[in-house]
Design an enzyme around this catalytic site. Sequence first.
Site, PDB file in Angstrom:
ATOM      1  N   ASP A  54       0.821  -1.206   0.000  1.00 31.89           N
ATOM      2  CA  ASP A  54       0.000   0.000   0.000  1.00 31.89           C
ATOM      3  C   ASP A  54       0.852   1.251   0.000  1.00 31.89           C
ATOM      4  O   ASP A  54       2.040   1.226   0.332  1.00 31.89           O
ATOM      5  CB  ASP A  54      -0.889   0.023   1.254  1.00 31.89           C
ATOM      6  CG  ASP A  54      -2.213  -0.691   1.032  1.00 31.89           C
ATOM      7  OD1 ASP A  54      -2.495  -1.074  -0.117  1.00 31.89           O
ATOM      8  OD2 ASP A  54      -2.963  -0.862   2.009  1.00 31.89           O
ATOM      9  N   LYS A  76      -3.295   3.631  -3.119  1.00 29.23           N
ATOM     10  CA  LYS A  76      -4.290   4.608  -3.548  1.00 29.23           C
ATOM     11  C   LYS A  76      -3.949   5.958  -2.934  1.00 29.23           C
ATOM     12  O   LYS A  76      -3.475   6.032  -1.810  1.00 29.23           O
ATOM     13  CB  LYS A  76      -5.692   4.195  -3.102  1.00 29.23           C
ATOM     14  CG  LYS A  76      -6.147   2.817  -3.557  1.00 29.23           C
ATOM     15  CD  LYS A  76      -7.541   2.526  -3.030  1.00 29.23           C
ATOM     16  CE  LYS A  76      -8.031   1.143  -3.424  1.00 29.23           C
ATOM     17  NZ  LYS A  76      -7.317   0.085  -2.685  1.00 29.23           N
ATOM     18  N   THR A 137      -1.931   0.164  14.923  1.00 31.59           N
ATOM     19  CA  THR A 137      -2.744   1.080  14.139  1.00 31.59           C
ATOM     20  C   THR A 137      -2.313   2.527  14.375  1.00 31.59           C
ATOM     21  O   THR A 137      -1.669   2.836  15.382  1.00 31.59           O
ATOM     22  CB  THR A 137      -4.238   0.911  14.465  1.00 31.59           C
ATOM     23  OG1 THR A 137      -5.010   1.686  13.553  1.00 31.59           O
ATOM     24  CG2 THR A 137      -4.554   1.349  15.886  1.00 31.59           C
ATOM     25  N   MET A 189      -8.431   9.558   8.079  1.00 33.96           N
ATOM     26  CA  MET A 189      -8.838  10.115   6.778  1.00 33.96           C
ATOM     27  C   MET A 189      -9.843  11.254   6.956  1.00 33.96           C
ATOM     28  O   MET A 189     -10.856  11.338   6.257  1.00 33.96           O
ATOM     29  CB  MET A 189      -9.439   9.007   5.893  1.00 33.96           C
ATOM     30  CG  MET A 189      -8.468   7.875   5.604  1.00 33.96           C
ATOM     31  SD  MET A 189      -9.275   6.404   4.895  1.00 33.96           S
ATOM     32  CE  MET A 189     -10.121   5.727   6.346  1.00 33.96           C
TER      33      MET A 189
END
Length: 273
Positions: A54, A76, A137, A189
């Site tokens: 990623d 992405k 995370t 995000m």
Amino acid sequence: MTTLHAGLEKLLASNGHGKQAGAVWLVGAGPGDVDLLTVKALRLIEQAEVVVCDRLVSPEILALIPASALSIDVGKTPGFHGMKQSQINQLLVELAAAGQQVIRLKGGDPFIFGRGGEEMTAVQEAGLVCHIVPGITAATGCAAATGIPLTHRDLAQSVRFITGHGKDGKPQLDWESLKDARQTLVFYMGLTWCGALSEQLIAFGRDAETPVAIVERGTRADQRVTLTTLHQLAETVLREKPQSPALLIVGEVVRLYRKKELTECASLRLQTV
């Protein structure tokens, strides 16, 4: 034909020679600091033959991939998806079906806003084995790197991990459930829709002066922390122009951030290594 495509076609064709089906390993690469990799993740990366990676995997971690391995970048960026999720799922299935032990390297943890569940399901529905290797995370990594505790006996009795970007764009959240001042909110995000996030949180009862930390590139050498408040969040983002990957930490615990102390601790750690 590029070297990547040639290597990929060779791997996919290899199943025609009777090779047994392989497996997919969903590996969490953590928030960026190479020292935060789990021992298992490090071992798998260093032994990898095929890696599907990623955008959020840091360059330092990518450098651990053996030069002999086929590395496929399916990352992405906001507004641009070089490979759709369905295509990534199919690629993982095809590689594993061709007998490969596929390392699917994902930033953070595969099961926290990493679409790991979708990829696992696709692999399993194809009758193949999918292993999960958890990673640190972004929320816990950034909390440690900034000294902002996500929970605190006096300030926050719970914490919520929330995506700030809905499947179709603007987030659709249960705003009423997010109004408790004793709850820390961590938005992944969230930069694009920060204005809508702050407006709705205030409208549903959060104090406009609630502190917010914008943490860019958390745990990495170029980490940047910007402090603001809910009602100034959109203005701050417009002025400071933080870049992805960035995390928003909302809550009273942000008041515990101390930049000078963290800098001194980092210097001490570097001197004693």
